[in-house]
Design a protein around this motif. Sequence first.
Motif, PDB file in Angstrom:
ATOM      1  N   ARG A   1      -5.429  -5.850   2.854  1.00 26.17           N
ATOM      2  CA  ARG A   1      -4.832  -4.535   4.085  1.00 26.17           C
ATOM      3  C   ARG A   1      -3.984  -4.590   3.877  1.00 26.17           C
ATOM      4  NH1 ARG A   1      -8.064  -6.753   9.761  1.00 26.17           N
ATOM      5  NH2 ARG A   1     -10.297  -6.996   9.193  1.00 26.17           N
ATOM      6  N   LEU A   2      -2.719  -5.245   3.545  1.00 19.30           N
ATOM      7  CA  LEU A   2      -1.211  -4.983   3.647  1.00 19.30           C
ATOM      8  C   LEU A   2      -1.045  -4.001   1.762  1.00 19.30           C
ATOM      9  CD1 LEU A   2      -0.275  -7.001   5.862  1.00 19.30           C
ATOM     10  CD2 LEU A   2      -0.949  -4.855   6.570  1.00 19.30           C
ATOM     11  N   LEU A   3      -1.818  -5.007   1.250  1.00 19.78           N
ATOM     12  CA  LEU A   3      -1.273  -5.035  -0.589  1.00 19.78           C
ATOM     13  C   LEU A   3      -2.086  -4.434  -1.239  1.00 19.78           C
ATOM     14  CD1 LEU A   3       0.535  -8.454  -0.589  1.00 19.78           C
ATOM     15  CD2 LEU A   3       2.022  -6.951   0.148  1.00 19.78           C
TER      16      LEU A   3
ATOM     17  N   PRO B   1       4.848   3.632  -4.488  1.00 16.39           N
ATOM     18  CA  PRO B   1       5.489   4.802  -5.591  1.00 16.39           C
ATOM     19  C   PRO B   1       4.985   4.214  -7.107  1.00 16.39           C
ATOM     20  CG  PRO B   1       7.232   3.713  -4.900  1.00 16.39           C
ATOM     21  CD  PRO B   1       6.635   3.538  -4.006  1.00 16.39           C
ATOM     22  N   LEU B   2       4.810   3.124  -7.242  1.00 19.52           N
ATOM     23  CA  LEU B   2       4.010   2.957  -8.209  1.00 19.52           C
ATOM     24  C   LEU B   2       2.997   2.651  -8.836  1.00 19.52           C
ATOM     25  CD1 LEU B   2       7.562   0.989  -9.263  1.00 19.52           C
ATOM     26  CD2 LEU B   2       6.575   3.465 -10.657  1.00 19.52           C
ATOM     27  N   ALA B   3       2.005   2.284  -7.406  1.00 13.11           N
ATOM     28  CA  ALA B   3       0.847   2.023  -7.398  1.00 13.11           C
ATOM     29  C   ALA B   3      -0.324   2.478  -8.962  1.00 13.11           C
ATOM     30  CB  ALA B   3       0.060   2.189  -5.693  1.00 13.11           C
ATOM     31  N   GLY B   4      -0.059   3.761  -8.885  1.00  3.61           N
ATOM     32  CA  GLY B   4      -1.333   4.494 -10.260  1.00  3.61           C
ATOM     33  C   GLY B   4      -0.781   3.729 -11.350  1.00  3.61           C
ATOM     34  N   ALA B   5       0.600   3.060 -11.358  1.00  2.75           N
ATOM     35  CA  ALA B   5       0.918   2.616 -12.959  1.00  2.75           C
ATOM     36  C   ALA B   5      -0.520   2.059 -14.176  1.00  2.75           C
ATOM     37  CB  ALA B   5       1.881   2.062 -13.159  1.00  2.75           C
TER      38      ALA B   5
ATOM     39  N   VAL C   1       1.056  -0.943  -0.260  1.00  4.21           N
ATOM     40  CA  VAL C   1       0.542  -0.217   0.122  1.00  4.21           C
ATOM     41  C   VAL C   1       0.626   1.210  -0.312  1.00  4.21           C
ATOM     42  CG1 VAL C   1      -1.403   1.076   1.147  1.00  4.21           C
ATOM     43  CG2 VAL C   1      -2.149  -1.004   0.739  1.00  4.21           C
ATOM     44  N   LYS C   2       1.027   2.471  -0.794  1.00  2.00           N
ATOM     45  CA  LYS C   2       1.945   3.643  -0.661  1.00  2.00           C
ATOM     46  C   LYS C   2       2.395   3.079  -1.679  1.00  2.00           C
ATOM     47  CE  LYS C   2      -1.084   6.025   3.303  1.00  2.00           C
ATOM     48  NZ  LYS C   2      -1.109   6.030   4.648  1.00  2.00           N
TER      49      LYS C   2
END
Length: 298
Positions: free
Chosen positions: A253-255, A176-180, A173-174
Amino acid sequence: MKLTQLNYVAAISEHGSLRAAARHLRVAQPAFSRSIAELERELGAPLFERRAKGMVATTLGQAFVRRAAAILNDVRRAQEEFEQLRGNAVGSVTIGLSIAAHLRLLPKSLQSFRNRYPKIRLHIIEGFYPTLAQGLQDGNVDFYIGPDPGLKLPSAVRKEVLFSGERAVLCRVKHPLAGATSLKELRHAEWITTSITPKAENEIGDLFKRYRLPEPTLALQSQSALTLLTCLMSSDLLAMAPAQWKDSPIANRLLTTIAVKEQLSAPPIIVVTRADVPLAPAAGFLLDLMKRIVGHLE
């Protein structure tokens, strides 16, 4: 050749010395030694090399130990199957499950199995086919459910496709590439591979190659869901893992999932069993439970 001699050979291989093996089996050492010597005379070759710190199987001995272990396993399984058919639910069931099988099949089958066979000891090994292949052939493992390794399987086992495979890109979670939105945006990331095949680098490397992207950097190889979860949540590593992780109450919850536009094809999920020996009732019941779950979810 006697069954007791096979048991002696297996014990020496496991415990590393004649003395330790005899003590484990509670057999007088002189009688134990004579029995092994008689077997070696019958076979016409030594099975073990006597060394200062114990005994080590010769090349021929290693092959004999594997065969002895398989025979002993079959005898034990036969005894357990006989008791289960008589209505005495005793013995053990050993299965190998991949991460996907753990997440999709185990939660909905475990309690039903325990209700039906409360006295059966269930041994679950987390892993993929390459690490379980020998156990399946020897009879140590009743069945395996997980990704097809893409290998020609030996004639001693048979496989059956259960459901199609699906993968997702996972990160903490959070991240930096989560929005790719594409693999291209992930080309500089470092990855965890889950070792479905003997060549771990092929598992996601072939996918990147298909989309004409540079070979991904593999930083870590894991055969454990706990390792995968721990490393993902505590670093910027990425993993291309079974899509079932998305629905796991432990992981969600963590990923988080990186929703890339590319199709992330995956090997089908298969079940592998011995070809020459049917499953005992308890193991067969558990496999049937898991197959029924697949049918309900599809």
